[in-house]
Design an enzyme around this catalytic site. Structure first.
Site, short mmCIF file in Angstrom:
data_model
loop_
_atom_site.label_atom_id
_atom_site.label_comp_id
_atom_site.label_asym_id
_atom_site.label_seq_id
_atom_site.Cartn_x
_atom_site.Cartn_y
_atom_site.Cartn_z
N ASN A 294 52.44 85.35 -1.67
CA ASN A 294 52.68 85.04 -0.27
C ASN A 294 52.34 86.32 0.50
OD1 ASN A 294 53.66 84.47 2.27
ND2 ASN A 294 55.82 84.44 1.66
N TRP A 295 51.20 86.29 1.15
CA TRP A 295 50.72 87.52 1.81
C TRP A 295 51.48 87.82 3.10
CZ3 TRP A 295 44.67 88.23 1.56
CH2 TRP A 295 44.27 88.31 0.22
N LYS A 296 52.19 86.83 3.64
CA LYS A 296 52.89 86.98 4.93
C LYS A 296 51.90 87.42 6.01
CE LYS A 296 57.03 87.74 2.29
NZ LYS A 296 58.41 88.18 2.26
N HIS B 19 59.48 78.65 4.46
CA HIS B 19 59.88 79.98 4.01
C HIS B 19 61.05 80.47 4.86
CE1 HIS B 19 59.77 84.30 3.27
NE2 HIS B 19 59.18 83.99 2.13
N GLU C 66 61.62 83.17 6.25
CA GLU C 66 61.22 83.92 7.46
C GLU C 66 60.83 82.96 8.58
OE1 GLU C 66 58.36 86.39 5.47
OE2 GLU C 66 60.00 87.39 4.43
N GLU D 9 64.24 81.07 -3.39
CA GLU D 9 64.16 82.46 -2.94
C GLU D 9 65.47 82.87 -2.25
OE1 GLU D 9 59.78 83.74 -2.33
OE2 GLU D 9 60.47 82.75 -0.50
N GLY E 148 62.08 90.96 -0.15
CA GLY E 148 61.64 92.22 0.45
C GLY E 148 62.65 93.34 0.38
N SER F 190 61.52 89.78 -4.46
CA SER F 190 61.34 91.08 -5.13
C SER F 190 60.86 90.95 -6.58
CB SER F 190 62.62 91.92 -5.04
OG SER F 190 62.94 92.19 -3.69
N GLY G 48 55.88 88.22 -2.85
CA GLY G 48 55.47 88.79 -1.57
C GLY G 48 54.80 90.14 -1.75
N GLY G 49 55.56 91.20 -1.56
CA GLY G 49 55.03 92.56 -1.59
C GLY G 49 54.11 92.87 -2.76
P1 PGA Z 1 59.05 89.66 -1.87
O1 PGA Z 1 58.79 88.32 -1.00
O2 PGA Z 1 58.41 89.43 -3.22
O3 PGA Z 1 58.35 90.75 -1.09
O4 PGA Z 1 60.51 89.85 -1.95
C1 PGA Z 1 58.88 87.06 -1.59
C2 PGA Z 1 58.69 85.99 -0.56
O5 PGA Z 1 59.19 86.14 0.57
O6 PGA Z 1 58.03 84.96 -0.81
#
Ligand code: PGA
Length: 249
Positions: A10-12, A95, A97, A167, A173, A213, A234-235
């Site tokens: 997930n590149w956000k 998601h 966010e 999640e 994050g 994470s 994500g990251g």
């Molecule tokens: P993260 O993000 O791996 O940076 O914690 C995961 C996500 O929000 O899908």
């Protein structure tokens, strides 16, 4: 039949179109595998160049969001047809966010899930509790409610092909990964819930990811759990480390 793992990035809101192409070129050889589905969910503007860059590889390009109407006066939104015309097969829905910053609700998540299926796009349906909810001991109840509303009106055949991403919000994050036991417990509860809504076969088929994470060091143990069928990352999906996560064994 064993479920096939699905590992999605997930590149956000990261990577310009040219950066996206460069990152895919870098990651292409690192994420090559025949053992799992590999999906890069990228910002809408990156989808077309990303498709081009991923051609001939095992990388599948997905979207991070989609609107639930077909077309019309919805300034700034992306329709399901726009995604399918670009070749998109997966879309992240709901998601945390998007729920937190863009007012998405369980109801809009459900509308988007139904619309994605209508267009043959596989939704990666996100759910997850806050730290307060976990501390109050309501995690499983809360997740069951999110899952049940997201799947309202979805047929068993459709649900069997869906992906659910568990999640925990406190793990996104933050570098604070859920313990393997916590992640497995909730993913198992999601599978039980799907079994209650539908049947055993649907519960056995649906793929459930853990996200929050995920790193090259935590992935092997997480993905070895009986009810965890991969991850939403994500990251670490923006780094060569993603290759290690995909090839976690
Ligand atoms: P993260 O993000 O791996 O940076 O914690 C995961 C996500 O929000 O899908």
């Amino acid at each position: 039949m064993a479920r096939r793992k699905i590992i999605a990035g997930n590149w956000k809101m990261n990577m310009t179109p040219s950066e996206a192409v460069a990152l895919i070129e870098t990651l292409k050889p690192l994420v090559a595998t025949e053992e799992a589905d590999v999906v890069f969910c990228v910002p809408a503007i990156d989808i077309i160049p990303a498709m081009e860059a991923a051609k001939g590889s095992n990388i599948c390009i997905g979207a991070e969001n989609m609107y639930f109407e077909e077309k019309g006066a919805y300034t700034g939104e992306i329709s399901p047809n726009m995604l399918t015309d670009a070749g998109v097969k997966y879309v992240i829905i709901g998601h945390s966010e998007r729920r937190q910053y863009f007012a998405e609700t369980d109801e809009t998540v459900n509308k988007k899930v139904l619309k994605a299926f209508e267009h043959g796009i596989t939704p990666i349906i996100c759910c997850g509790e806050t730290l307060t909810q976990r501390e109050q001991g309501v995690t499983i109840d809360f997740i069951r409610q999110q899952v049940k509303i997201a799947l309202l009106g979805v047929s068993a055949e459709q649900a069997a092909t869906a992906v659910i991403a568990y999640e925990p919000i406190w793990a996104i994050g933050t570098g604070k990964v859920a313990t393997t036991e916590q992640a497995q417990e909730v993913c198992a509860a999601i599978r039980t819930c799907v079994g209650e809504i539908y049947d055993e076969a649907t519960a056995a088929a649906i793929r459930i990811q853990y996200g929050g994470s995920v790193s090259a060091s935590s992935a092997p143990e997480l993905f070895a759990q009986p009810d965890i069928d991969g991850g939403l990352v994500g990251g670490a999906a923006l780094k060569p480390d993603f290759g290690k996560i995909v090839n976690y064994k």
